[in-house]
Structures are given as C-alpha cells and as structure tokens.
Design a protein around this motif. Structure first.
Motif, short mmCIF file in Angstrom:
data_model
loop_
_atom_site.label_atom_id
_atom_site.label_comp_id
_atom_site.label_asym_id
_atom_site.label_seq_id
_atom_site.Cartn_x
_atom_site.Cartn_y
_atom_site.Cartn_z
N ALA A 81 0.86 -1.19 0.00
CA ALA A 81 0.00 0.00 0.00
C ALA A 81 0.89 1.24 0.00
CB ALA A 81 -0.91 0.00 1.23
N VAL B 144 -1.99 -0.92 -3.48
CA VAL B 144 -3.16 -0.19 -3.02
C VAL B 144 -2.75 1.27 -2.95
CG1 VAL B 144 -4.87 0.14 -1.19
CG2 VAL B 144 -3.93 -2.14 -1.63
N ILE C 261 -3.27 4.78 -1.73
CA ILE C 261 -4.01 5.47 -0.66
C ILE C 261 -3.86 6.98 -0.87
CG2 ILE C 261 -4.24 5.81 1.82
CD1 ILE C 261 -3.03 3.02 2.20
N GLN D 237 -5.69 -1.24 -6.93
CA GLN D 237 -6.75 -0.81 -6.03
C GLN D 237 -6.51 0.62 -5.55
OE1 GLN D 237 -7.14 -3.43 -2.67
NE2 GLN D 237 -8.46 -1.99 -1.54
N ILE D 238 -7.58 1.39 -5.39
CA ILE D 238 -7.49 2.76 -4.89
C ILE D 238 -8.31 2.87 -3.62
CG2 ILE D 238 -8.05 5.18 -5.33
CD1 ILE D 238 -7.53 4.70 -8.28
N LEU D 239 -7.73 3.48 -2.59
CA LEU D 239 -8.43 3.69 -1.33
C LEU D 239 -8.47 5.19 -1.04
CD1 LEU D 239 -9.73 2.61 1.28
CD2 LEU D 239 -7.43 2.44 2.26
N ILE D 240 -9.66 5.76 -1.00
CA ILE D 240 -9.83 7.18 -0.71
C ILE D 240 -10.07 7.34 0.78
CG2 ILE D 240 -11.08 9.29 -1.29
CD1 ILE D 240 -9.67 7.93 -3.66
N LYS D 241 -9.08 7.87 1.47
CA LYS D 241 -9.20 7.99 2.92
C LYS D 241 -8.15 8.96 3.44
CE LYS D 241 -10.91 4.78 6.31
NZ LYS D 241 -11.07 3.36 6.69
N LEU E 52 -7.01 5.90 8.57
CA LEU E 52 -6.59 4.56 8.17
C LEU E 52 -6.74 3.58 9.33
CD1 LEU E 52 -3.33 5.07 6.07
CD2 LEU E 52 -5.52 4.17 5.26
N ASP F 183 -8.06 -1.66 6.59
CA ASP F 183 -7.80 -1.11 5.26
C ASP F 183 -6.60 -1.77 4.60
OD1 ASP F 183 -9.90 0.78 5.35
OD2 ASP F 183 -8.65 2.12 6.55
#
Length: 212
Positions: free
Chosen positions: A4, A28, A30, A42-46, A51, A55
């Motif tokens: 990530a 990932v 982030i 994968q994309i994680l908007i946070k 976190l 996640d």
C-alpha cells in the motif's frame, strides 16, 4: 506480494505505484481524494488519520511517500507516519518510508549528520530539514514496528526521466567520485520498488543515488 502506498496521488507516490506494477507487485493507492492514477491497482480514498488495520488487509508492506518529502504540510504531531506506526504495532506489516538526505551521516566515521554539516543549503529548506531530522530521531525510537527508511541523495530532480541506473548504500550520504549526489524522482520511485523486491531489513536506513 501486496504493498500500500500512502500519498499515491503525489508525483513520487504515483511513480512508486507504477514501479510496483512493473515488477508484478500488487498495489493499493491510498490518497485523501480521488486523483487520476495510472495502472489498474486498487485505490483507497481515505484521510491518513482515518486509516485502520482493516484497510490494509492482505498487505505485506506499507510505503509512506509523504511524511518526509512533504513534511511542512503537516503539523509535527500529525504526520501520517505517526498514525501508521500506531496501526502497524498491532500487525506484522512492514513499513518502508521515503526519507531525506538530512537523515544520513555526512562521513564514513558517522560523527556528523548531513543536517548538522554544511552539505545542505539550510537557508533554502532549513525548516523542512530540521523537521525531518527531528522526525527521524523519533522514528529511531520505534521498536515494535519493522521499519526501513530509504533516503535519497542531496538533489532529487522531479522532471528527469527514469534511467534505471542507481545504487543502494548504507546510512552515509552517497556521492560519486565527482561529488555528485542526485537522483530523479522516477529513479527514486523505481528504487523503492526494487528495494521491496530485494527484501527489507528491520530498523535500517538505506541510501540511494543515481549512476551516470
């Protein structure tokens, strides 16, 4: 392997995501808001302070591409790094943090840090380098997380192209025989992914510089 990248929306972070995918490492990305990203990972908007360990499911390495490079955009006690360490103390996930030349030693005797030497142009980036040096001292006290700090040389060239020619060394500022100490953002991103591929050592500071 799955990694990530915190700060994947930045020039350096996005380059790391691309370099990971080039080596077959799942990623990932982030980021605090949606930004255009290359690749199909994968994309994680946070936000960083939101976190959680959930996640990072199936992630073996967390790469921090913002805490040191963009340190003046955060308050001292709210670096993404401090949130990450809090999360990772409860897991076997390793941390690979992009550092700064100010975290290295200036000589082979390890008697003087780059920050305390005349190597850095303090008037240009003095506040940021002091914050980085202080953050590094705090990171060194961490014993419950397996962390690695990858430090660039004195000069990082944002718009230079990737060459794939660089070398890793220890915690002393890397310099060529001609006194050169530089790397492009693209090669730094590539070196980050390459270091991950080679394997990380706990609580280790590593430097990298471009080769001509």
């Amino acid at each position: 392997m799955k990694a990530a990248v915190v700060g994947a929306h930045t020039e350096l972070g996005g380059g790391i995501v691309t370099a990971l995918e080039r080596r077959g490492i799942h990623s990932v990305a982030i980021m605090p808001a949606l930004f255009p990203m290359p690749g199909e990972g994968q994309i994680l908007i946070k936000d960083y302070d939101e976190l959680s360990l959930a996640d990072l499911r199936d992630v073996q390495v967390l790469i921090d591409a913002v805490s040191f490079p963009m340190i003046t955009t955060f308050s001292t006690d709210m670096l993404p790094l401090w949130y990450e360490l809090e999360i990772l103390r409860k897991s076997p996930i390793k941390l690979l943090c992009l550092g700064s030349a100010s975290c290295l030693f200036a000589d082979d005797n390890r008697s003087t840090s780059v920050f305390d030497s005349s190597c850095l142009c303090q008037e240009d980036d003095g506040v940021a380098n002091r914050l980085r040096a202080n953050a590094f001292k705090r990171l060194q006290q961490e014993r419950k997380v397996s962390w690695t700090l990858l430090c660039p040389p004195l000069i990082c060239e944002e718009h230079s192209q990737r060459t794939g020619h660089y070398e890793f060394s220890g915690d002393v500022l890397p310099m060529g025989e001609d006194g050169s100490s530089c790397i492009s953002f693209s090669d730094l991103a590539d070196a980050t992914a390459e270091l991950l591929k080679r394997g990380l050592q706990s609580n280790q500071v590593i430097s990298v510089r471009a080769l001509k």
